[in-house]
Design an enzyme around this catalytic site. Structure first.
Site, PDB file in Angstrom:
ATOM      1  N   ASN A   2       0.812  -1.225   0.000  1.00 18.80           N
ATOM      2  CA  ASN A   2       0.000   0.000   0.000  1.00 18.80           C
ATOM      3  C   ASN A   2       0.846   1.275   0.000  1.00 18.80           C
ATOM      4  O   ASN A   2       0.453   2.272  -0.590  1.00 18.80           O
ATOM      5  CB  ASN A   2      -0.996  -0.018   1.161  1.00 18.80           C
TER       6      ASN A   2
ATOM      7  N   GLU B 288       4.746  -4.816  11.923  1.00 18.92           N
ATOM      8  CA  GLU B 288       3.728  -3.768  11.695  1.00 18.92           C
ATOM      9  C   GLU B 288       2.598  -4.420  10.931  1.00 18.92           C
ATOM     10  O   GLU B 288       2.710  -4.648   9.722  1.00 18.92           O
ATOM     11  CB  GLU B 288       4.331  -2.625  10.872  1.00 18.92           C
TER      12      GLU B 288
ATOM     13  N   CYS C   6      -3.323   0.440   6.838  1.00 17.80           N
ATOM     14  CA  CYS C   6      -3.401  -0.458   7.992  1.00 17.80           C
ATOM     15  C   CYS C   6      -4.101   0.169   9.185  1.00 17.80           C
ATOM     16  O   CYS C   6      -4.796  -0.496   9.928  1.00 17.80           O
ATOM     17  CB  CYS C   6      -1.993  -0.882   8.386  1.00 17.80           C
TER      18      CYS C   6
ATOM     19  N   GLU D  48       7.819   1.752  14.616  1.00 14.50           N
ATOM     20  CA  GLU D  48       8.581   2.444  13.583  1.00 14.50           C
ATOM     21  C   GLU D  48       8.542   3.939  13.889  1.00 14.50           C
ATOM     22  O   GLU D  48       7.748   4.404  14.694  1.00 14.50           O
ATOM     23  CB  GLU D  48       7.984   2.146  12.201  1.00 14.50           C
TER      24      GLU D  48
END
Ligand code: NDP
Length: 487
Positions: free
Chosen positions: A152, A249, A283, A461
């Site tokens: 994505n 993630e 997400c 992150e």
């Protein structure tokens, strides 16, 4: 339309290929046409990449942090200078509209490189006073890190992983999703142009088997994956069985909670951003929109009005606001979920169809879709759809909505819209989510940590937290007197 790179992989500062690898056709999601043909990495390519990284890393880690930072800073500048062509490439690879890729993809990677370029020189250990003797701690690079990306945000994911890894003195082997393999190669060229020594950022293409081969390679010290929960479980167990560091993630089914006193237009804007941006393939999307009863009907009315104005079409047209989904299987999945929502008894307020767009008949488009009357146990309210499908649920009280928002295996993100600030903080404190917003949604600047609770992931992150996850801690005790030995 062609976007053929010079070769499939980028290893040790050069493009390389091995035509024995399985074919990877790259498809422009707006038309379905093949725009490039690549090869999945063979075992030989995987070895070359890991070996290049392993050989280059020690000298890189010995450089002064500020020198490593200088190279990242140059790379950030080059990304910005090439933003237009990189955005076009990202649009061809993902189908996302150019008005998005111009601001959210290479630009986000550039912000990330710039941040870690500066941050690394100030990322130091601690001095510990032991009353005479003392100790200090030191953060050291892990060695070879593997990054595995979702489709994505391809160049953003590559930047978010490589920038902290490289700043910290690691080398990286990055495997993009086979759906979107192009922009990581462009990033590798940018790093080389900025002066990054060969072997420190390598790109290998491939399907899941290549990711698995990298994740279980004995010379690899860390794996950072962006992907779905099922893939995360597989990769984490591979990492665990080899005692490697890991950052995961993963996906989500995040709540947005809108209280009666919220600013209506802002709450709707946030909910639309959190469901329709990137055709819903984000997400952290807030796909369960809980609206308090007093505001519910007005919220739905304006939401539907605004959703109907979204311009779907040619992703390269700067006026287009929504492009296609990434591929046919994602299109099938999303349209299946829309059918499931109807069958479960949710009310389809708008969308739900497949638009017919002249010149884009082969594209994977779907209309932005709003369901109301959604209940907590419907599949559309429990499972990650990863498409532009918003579920609106209504609620009465604060305690009730907190319990319902937390009733999910995921915990990536959450948002609260209210003018009552004590309530906003009270509710956020109770929500089981790693990344939260008050009176906005889905903004992820590099300065703040990003990641999930529960099944949505492990590790973070961005921000200084990412440097911790790309390093290991060494403690050094220094004696200033004699050794107190009983022997
Ligand atoms: P997948 O989990 O299908 O794939 C992610 C990556 O892992 C791909 O490169 C994939 O390769 C690779 N892979 C697949 N199987 C294995 C394996 N056994 N070992 C090693 N690597 C493997 O996710 P998608 O690409 O479909 O992306 C969508 C998902 O990503 C959603 O769930 C979304 O929520 C999540 N995501 C999470 C983000 C976050 O930061 N939390 C951000 C963006 C997305 P291949 O594509 O070839 O199968």
């Amino acid at each position: 339309m062609r976007a053929q790179p010079k070769a499939s992989h980028y290893i040790n500062g050069r493009f390389v290929d091995d035509e024995r690898g399985t074919a990877i056709p790259v498809i422009y999601p707006a038309t379905g046409e093949v725009i490039a043909s690549l090869h999945s990495a063979t075992a030989n390519i995987v070895e070359l990449a890991v070996e290049a990284a392993r050989a280059a890393q020690p000298a890189w880690a010995r450089l002064k942090p500020v020198e490593r930072g200088r190279i990242l800073r140059r790379a950030a500048d080059i990304l910005r200078a090439h933003n237009e062509e990189l955005s076009r490439l990202e649009t061809l690879d993902t189908g996302k509209p150019i008005q998005e890729t111009l601001v959210a993809d290479a630009a986000s990677a550039a912000d990330c490189l710039e941040y870690f370029a500066g941050a690394i020189a100030a990322f130091n250990g601690e001095y510990v006073d032991l009353g005479g003797p003392f100790a200090y701690t030191k953060r050291q690079a892990l060695g070879v890190c593997v990054g595995i990306g979702a489709w994505n945000y391809p160049i953003q994911v590559a930047g978010w992983k490589s920038a902290p890894a490289l700043a910290m003195g690691n080398a990286m082997v990055f495997k993009p999703s086979e759906n979107t393999p192009l922009s990581a190669l462009a990033l590798a060229e940018v790093y080389s142009e900025a002066g990054l020594p060969d072997g420190l950022f390598n790109v290998v293409q491939g399907y899941g088997d290549v990711g698995a081969a990298l994740a279980s390679h004995e010379a690899v010290d860390k794996i950072s994956l962006t992907g779905s929960v099922p893939t995360g479980k597989k990769v984490l167990s591979l990492a665990g069985s080899h005692m490697k560091h890991a950052t995961m993630e993963l996906g989500g089914k995040s709540p947005i909670i809108v209280f009666d006193d919220a600013d209506l237009e802002n709450a709707i804007g946030g909910a639309m951003l959190g469901n329709f941006y990137s055709t819903g393939q984000v997400c952290s999307n807030g796909t369960r929109v809980f609206v308090q009863k007093g505001l519910h009907d007005r919220f739905v009315e304006r939401l539907v009005e605004r959703t109907k104005t979204i311009r779907i079409g040619d992703p390269l047209d700067p006026d287009t606001q929504m492009g296609p989904l990434v591929n046919k299987s994602q299109h099938d999945k999303v349209t299946d979920y829309i059918a499931v929502g109807k069958a479960e008894g949710a009310t389809l307020q708008t969308g739900g169809g497949v638009p017919s767009l002249q010149g884009f008949e082969g594209g994977f488009f779907v209309e932005p879709t709003v369901f109301t009357g959604v209940t907590d146990n419907m599949r559309i309210a429990r499972e990650e759809i990863f498409g532009p499908v918003m579920s609106v649920l209504s609620f009465d009280s604060e305690d009730e909505v907190i319990a319902r928002a937390n009733d999910t295996e995921f915990g990536l993100a959450a948002g609260v819209f209210t003018k009552d600030l004590p309530r906003a903080h009270r509710v956020i404190a109770e929500l089981q989510a790693g990344t939260c917003w008050i009176n906005t949604y889905n903004l992820t600047p590099v300065e703040i940590p990003f990641g999930g609770f529960k099944q949505s992931g492990i590790g973070r992150e961005n921000s200084l937290a990412a440097l911790q996850h790309y390093s290991q801690l060494k403690s050094v005790y220094v004696e200033t007197g004699d050794v107190a030995s009983p022997y």
